[in-house]
Design a protein around this motif. Structure first.
Motif, short mmCIF file in Angstrom:
data_model
loop_
_atom_site.label_atom_id
_atom_site.label_comp_id
_atom_site.label_asym_id
_atom_site.label_seq_id
_atom_site.Cartn_x
_atom_site.Cartn_y
_atom_site.Cartn_z
N THR A 55 8.74 0.87 -6.65
CA THR A 55 7.30 0.83 -6.90
C THR A 55 6.82 -0.60 -6.71
OG1 THR A 55 7.50 2.64 -8.51
CG2 THR A 55 5.45 1.36 -8.54
N TRP A 56 5.92 -0.79 -5.78
CA TRP A 56 5.34 -2.10 -5.50
C TRP A 56 4.14 -2.26 -6.42
CZ3 TRP A 56 5.27 -6.86 -4.46
CH2 TRP A 56 4.23 -7.54 -3.80
N VAL A 108 0.77 -0.18 -6.37
CA VAL A 108 0.20 -0.25 -5.02
C VAL A 108 0.80 0.86 -4.15
CG1 VAL A 108 -0.12 -1.68 -2.98
CG2 VAL A 108 -0.17 -2.73 -5.26
N SER A 109 2.12 1.02 -4.21
CA SER A 109 2.78 2.08 -3.44
C SER A 109 4.12 2.41 -4.08
CB SER A 109 2.99 1.64 -1.97
OG SER A 109 3.82 0.50 -1.91
N THR A 110 4.62 3.60 -3.75
CA THR A 110 5.91 4.08 -4.27
C THR A 110 6.67 4.74 -3.13
OG1 THR A 110 4.96 4.47 -6.46
CG2 THR A 110 7.05 5.54 -5.98
N MET A 111 7.99 4.58 -3.12
CA MET A 111 8.81 5.18 -2.06
C MET A 111 10.20 5.49 -2.57
SD MET A 111 8.89 1.65 0.14
CE MET A 111 7.18 1.38 -0.33
N LYS A 136 6.20 3.22 5.42
CA LYS A 136 5.99 2.62 4.09
C LYS A 136 6.67 1.25 3.97
CE LYS A 136 5.06 6.64 1.16
NZ LYS A 136 5.46 7.38 -0.06
N ASN A 141 4.65 -1.35 5.91
CA ASN A 141 3.49 -1.81 5.15
C ASN A 141 3.89 -2.75 4.02
OD1 ASN A 141 1.82 -0.25 6.78
ND2 ASN A 141 1.78 1.48 5.36
N LEU A 142 4.97 -2.40 3.36
CA LEU A 142 5.46 -3.24 2.25
C LEU A 142 5.90 -4.61 2.76
CD1 LEU A 142 6.24 -3.39 -0.79
CD2 LEU A 142 8.50 -2.53 -0.13
N GLN A 200 3.13 -6.98 3.18
CA GLN A 200 2.45 -7.43 1.97
C GLN A 200 3.29 -8.38 1.11
OE1 GLN A 200 0.64 -4.06 -0.24
NE2 GLN A 200 0.87 -2.86 1.63
#
Length: 303
Positions: A202-203, A210-213, A285, A288-289, A292
């Motif tokens: 989890t970012w 912000v996002s999870t993967m 994903k 994108n991470l 950032q």
């Protein structure tokens, strides 16, 4: 009228009281067929309603159930709702619990149980799709149940009896596990928050997700280290010099261990493992991470 002579009306009353079957008797005591039939016009207003023949609609104003006209001021009886269609044994059909198109945790449990006994070739997803329909059909047919492909109450009980409670890893063998609650170290600053229990990254920025993967950690013999680290190097097209494997979008945080995209994870899922790195299988994903994350951002890895 003399003694010993009874009227036709009296005979009829006696027959009704005694419960016998009444028959027509003529004024001379003869039964039908013993005398020439005589036609008589019905008395005014005495003509009864006729019951329609099978397949014919009743005349206007008559009740479909009785074939008679309702009395003045009364409403005709309401039509009865037919009972539910019986099942093959004559009992009502079992309740449908899950069917194609449903998405739920119960569907995921159904899929995990089907996979345990060899009726589902893929990992659980929680979506009741065509492969799940085929698996349920096969299971039903093998056990003499109607092969509808829908999981009804009878099918579900049979499946429960033949399988065991799925583990969390079995339920989410293909990923999609809900993230574990973030560690308190993840609640401030810019953090890559990695939970081994839910196999998720989890970012987070200042406590906001912000996002999870999905991620895959190291194997039993090459485990991913736990603790708090920082990203000290980023390499977009990295190739491991130790294992000669591609590590795209690598973000190193502890020695040779890094968060990076893994084609093997994308192909084989959790059937494999890493040599200590944190594998990500969703290339978009991780791309994108990678764009950032900055050098010096923290990495927190916990159980």
């Amino acid at each position: 009228m003399g003694k010993g002579v009874m009227s036709v009306g009296a005979v009829t009353v006696l027959a009704l009281v005694a419960g016998c079957k009444t028959v027509e008797v003529g004024s001379d005591g003869a039964r039908p067929g013993e005398q020439e039939p005589r036609s008589a016009a019905p008395a005014p207003g005495a003509q009864g309603a006729r019951t329609p023949a099978p397949g014919q609609a009743p005349p206007a104003g008559q009740s479909p159930a009785t074939g008679q006209s309702p009395a003045a001021g009364q409403s005709p009886p309401a039509a009865r709702t037919p009972p539910p269609a019986p099942g093959p044994s004559g009992a009502p059909a079992p309740k449908i619990l899950m069917r194609q198109g449903d998405r739920s945790l119960q569907v995921r449990a159904l899929q995990a149980r089907l996979r345990q006994i060899g009726w589902l070739p893929v990992n659980p997803s929680g979506l009741y799709g065509p492969l799940t329909v085929n698996g349920v059909k096969g299971f039903q047919a093998r056990r003499g149940l109607p092969p509808t492909g829908a999981a009804d109450a009878v099918t579900w009980q049979r499946l429960l009896a033949m399988s065991r409670e799925p583990t969390r890893d079995e339920l989410y063998a293909g990923g999609g596990m809900p993230p574990a609650p973030p560690d308190k170290r993840c609640m401030t600053g810019r953090v890559l928050c990695l939970a081994k229990s839910s196999r998720t990254l989890t970012w987070m920025i200042d406590g906001r997700v912000v996002s999870t993967m999905d991620v895959r950690f190291g194997s039993q013999y090459t485990p991913t280290r736990e603790g708090t680290f920082t990203v000290y190097w980023k390499s977009r097209h990295h190739v491991s010099t130790l294992y000669d494997t591609a590590m795209p979008y690598a973000m190193f945080f502890s020695g040779g261990q890094a968060v990076h995209y893994s084609a093997d994870f994308a192909t084989r899922g959790y059937a494999g493992g890493s040599h200590g790195c944190v594998n990500v299988r969703d290339e978009q994903k991780i791309a994108n991470l990678f764009a950032q994350v900055r050098m010096g951002d923290r990495v927190v890895i916990y159980k």
